[in-house]
Motif scaffolding. Structure first.
Motif, PDB file in Angstrom:
ATOM      1  N   VAL A  37      -0.768   6.809   3.207  1.00 53.80           N
ATOM      2  CA  VAL A  37      -1.421   5.601   3.712  1.00 53.80           C
ATOM      3  C   VAL A  37      -1.195   5.433   5.218  1.00 53.80           C
ATOM      4  N   LYS A  80       0.827  -1.213   0.000  1.00 53.12           N
ATOM      5  CA  LYS A  80       0.000   0.000   0.000  1.00 53.12           C
ATOM      6  C   LYS A  80       0.858   1.258   0.000  1.00 53.12           C
ATOM      7  N   GLU A 123       1.756   1.785  -3.549  1.00 52.14           N
ATOM      8  CA  GLU A 123       0.619   2.252  -4.347  1.00 52.14           C
ATOM      9  C   GLU A 123       0.227   3.695  -4.037  1.00 52.14           C
ATOM     10  N   ARG A 124       0.165   4.007  -2.737  1.00 53.87           N
ATOM     11  CA  ARG A 124      -0.447   5.274  -2.324  1.00 53.87           C
ATOM     12  C   ARG A 124       0.508   6.276  -1.697  1.00 53.87           C
ATOM     13  N   SER A 182      -4.118   6.405   7.195  1.00 53.82           N
ATOM     14  CA  SER A 182      -5.353   5.695   6.861  1.00 53.82           C
ATOM     15  C   SER A 182      -5.697   4.684   7.948  1.00 53.82           C
TER      16      SER A 182
END
Length: 143
Positions: free
Chosen positions: A68, A60, A63-64, A71
């Motif tokens: 993150v 993650k 990806e982000r 989150s």
């Protein structure tokens, strides 16, 4: 041999959980504090809402990006969780972990979270079993 035997040899059934609303940064602190690579996600400490591992976090992050970290864990956890019970055969669980490519399985008792078993626990237990069998055979041959 059964999973309960693995847990007995390990000496503990303790399982660390985090709540789905905790942040990924808080999750990282829990993993570091306990020296573990995965944690069960549970809103009440008894249900298995998900599981999250270091590998999930890394993917993650890739990806982000760093956002993150703020989150909730619920955004990165795996929700299709494979589980086992203490009565499951060691070999059966080892096959499941290998085929599904999972390193940690929550152990349930009466549909509630009881413990967690890792592939390391399974391998260590099996090696100890094989060494004990070898020692027994050597003793038998030498008599």
């Amino acid at each position: 041999m059964k999973i309960v035997d693995v847990m007995r040899s390990r000496g503990t059934t303790d399982v660390v959980t985090v709540q789905p609303t905790q942040t990924v940064t808080e999750l990282l602190s829990v993993l570091a504090e306990h020296g573990i690579g995965a944690v069960v996600v549970s809103a009440d400490g008894a249900s298995v809402d998900g599981i999250v591992s270091e590998r999930d976090i890394v993917r993650k992050l890739n990806e982000r990006g760093a956002e993150v970290l703020q989150s909730p864990v619920s955004e990165i956890m795996t929700t299709a969780v494979h589980t086992c019970t203490g009565e499951d055969a060691l070999e059966q669980v080892a096959v499941l972990m290998t085929q599904q490519r999972v390193r940690h399985l929550p152990v349930l008792r009466s549909e509630s979270l009881f413990s967690i078993v890792s592939i390391g626990d399974v391998v260590k237990f099996r090696i100890e079993q094989l060494q004990a069998e070898r020692d027994h055979l050597v003793d038998y041959i030498n008599k």
